[in-house]
Design a protein around this motif. Sequence first.
Motif, PDB file in Angstrom:
ATOM      1  N   UNK A   1       1.492  -0.982  -6.625  1.00  0.00           N
ATOM      2  CA  UNK A   1       0.899  -1.274  -5.320  1.00  0.00           C
ATOM      3  C   UNK A   1      -0.620  -1.317  -5.473  1.00  0.00           C
ATOM      4  N   UNK A   2      -1.257  -1.883  -4.451  1.00  0.00           N
ATOM      5  CA  UNK A   2      -2.722  -1.929  -4.414  1.00  0.00           C
ATOM      6  C   UNK A   2      -3.241  -0.598  -3.863  1.00  0.00           C
ATOM      7  N   UNK A   3      -4.440  -0.231  -4.293  1.00  0.00           N
ATOM      8  CA  UNK A   3      -4.989   1.074  -3.882  1.00  0.00           C
ATOM      9  C   UNK A   3      -6.504   0.987  -3.796  1.00  0.00           C
ATOM     10  N   UNK A   4      -7.049   1.359  -2.641  1.00  0.00           N
ATOM     11  CA  UNK A   4      -8.497   1.371  -2.412  1.00  0.00           C
ATOM     12  C   UNK A   4      -9.145   0.037  -2.785  1.00  0.00           C
ATOM     13  N   UNK A   5      -8.440  -1.054  -2.453  1.00  0.00           N
ATOM     14  CA  UNK A   5      -8.985  -2.383  -2.692  1.00  0.00           C
ATOM     15  C   UNK A   5      -8.745  -2.937  -4.071  1.00  0.00           C
TER      16      UNK A   5
ATOM     17  N   UNK B   1       0.826  -1.210   0.000  1.00  0.00           N
ATOM     18  CA  UNK B   1       0.000   0.000   0.000  1.00  0.00           C
ATOM     19  C   UNK B   1       0.860   1.259   0.000  1.00  0.00           C
ATOM     20  N   UNK B   2       0.198   2.383  -0.204  1.00  0.00           N
ATOM     21  CA  UNK B   2       0.879   3.676  -0.136  1.00  0.00           C
ATOM     22  C   UNK B   2       1.481   3.920   1.247  1.00  0.00           C
ATOM     23  N   UNK B   3       0.798   3.466   2.287  1.00  0.00           N
ATOM     24  CA  UNK B   3       1.302   3.663   3.651  1.00  0.00           C
ATOM     25  C   UNK B   3       2.655   2.976   3.828  1.00  0.00           C
ATOM     26  N   UNK B   4       2.803   1.763   3.292  1.00  0.00           N
ATOM     27  CA  UNK B   4       4.090   1.073   3.388  1.00  0.00           C
ATOM     28  C   UNK B   4       5.134   1.775   2.522  1.00  0.00           C
ATOM     29  N   UNK B   5       4.715   2.259   1.360  1.00  0.00           N
ATOM     30  CA  UNK B   5       5.637   3.019   0.505  1.00  0.00           C
ATOM     31  C   UNK B   5       6.159   4.257   1.235  1.00  0.00           C
ATOM     32  N   UNK B   6       5.287   4.924   1.962  1.00  0.00           N
ATOM     33  CA  UNK B   6       5.725   6.108   2.715  1.00  0.00           C
ATOM     34  C   UNK B   6       6.811   5.735   3.721  1.00  0.00           C
ATOM     35  N   UNK B   7       6.651   4.593   4.357  1.00  0.00           N
ATOM     36  CA  UNK B   7       7.682   4.110   5.290  1.00  0.00           C
ATOM     37  C   UNK B   7       8.995   3.877   4.546  1.00  0.00           C
ATOM     38  N   UNK B   8       8.915   3.227   3.390  1.00  0.00           N
ATOM     39  CA  UNK B   8      10.125   2.931   2.613  1.00  0.00           C
ATOM     40  C   UNK B   8      10.794   4.222   2.139  1.00  0.00           C
ATOM     41  N   UNK B   9      10.008   5.121   1.549  1.00  0.00           N
ATOM     42  CA  UNK B   9      10.573   6.402   1.093  1.00  0.00           C
ATOM     43  C   UNK B   9      11.186   7.183   2.262  1.00  0.00           C
ATOM     44  N   UNK B  10      10.525   7.108   3.411  1.00  0.00           N
ATOM     45  CA  UNK B  10      11.046   7.786   4.598  1.00  0.00           C
ATOM     46  C   UNK B  10      12.397   7.227   5.012  1.00  0.00           C
ATOM     47  N   UNK B  11      12.520   5.894   4.990  1.00  0.00           N
ATOM     48  CA  UNK B  11      13.789   5.253   5.350  1.00  0.00           C
ATOM     49  C   UNK B  11      14.875   5.568   4.315  1.00  0.00           C
TER      50      UNK B  11
END
Length: 342
Positions: free
Chosen positions: A128-132, A60-70
């Motif tokens: 990634x998957x988005x909104x189901x 998901x985008x939320x996990x991508x945000x974690x990766x981009x943040x790292x």
Amino acid sequence: MSVTIAPIQESLPAYLSAHQYSKVVVIADTNTKKHCYAKVKPLLPKHDLIVVPAGEQHKTLATCEKIWGEMTKAQLDRHAVVFNLGGGVIGDMGGFCAATYKRGVDFVQIPTTLLSQVDASVGGKLGIDFQGFKNHLGVFTQPKNVLIDASFLSTLPYIELRSGFAEIVKHCLIADAAKWEEIRKKDFEQQNWTDLITHSVEIKKKVVATDPTEKGLRKILNFGHTIGHAVETYFLSKPPKERLLHGEAIAAGMIMETYLAYRKKMVDLQTLEQVEEFIFSVFGKADVQLSDAPTVIALAQQDKKNRGGELRFSLLDGIGTCAYDVKVTPAEIQQAIAYYVG
């Protein structure tokens, strides 16, 4: 498109010696950190490790945000490299993050599942998957290399190995009738994985080289996936124990879509029965109900191959050959689901 099939102890040092990078990052999930990271860690220079939760539900985008943040925290510049250590989820998502970070840094796929070795890691499809909706956001970007080592398969549970086999079956059905005859006469446990990985990679490389961004021929790789992805997505809304692995959903999709081909007189009854018998013998029957049909059809209507509101399928046109952009109506999908349910 570079793919290297060799022990990782050979391929990874060879790749690094041929490239100069400012920084090295490894993206893994909780499973591959536990089972696979120890094999690659000694082969790498000083590097950062980014670990994310395992499973499709985290693509998901939320996990991508974690990766981009790292990646930002590690101060990666555009001369860095990302190694994606994992199955299809890590390859899709890690590649997507690398391809979009600072407009793109080099990435290398190190697929650790059969599914990713024979399919997901090859071809440059990232997302990634988005909104189901499965793989709803993504890009086409080729990895610098794909390093395939069949020894990683020893870390897999049976059901994960079987899931990857669905894509091998697909490649045989759409592109190699002789190989289909070979695999269908063997039990699952008798299959030669090294041979089948090489075979599938060659088929996919050839198709992708002809049509890298899926304007035409590459669509044949979606056989079984229009209904299969819809079924997989539908089951993601269920409790974890009831969800289907990708290959399990695609196996069901291949039976339903072969039925559609039969109804359209593209394959004969013997072919339908042959495909159905073999897939059921390996994968069993997914718990799809006729009452699920409206939701599955609605999900299929979001498929990326559709055009102008019309559903477009890739369907077998005999064993070893596949047609694409075949129009299918919602009513026909309903019939295919009814046939599968029995």
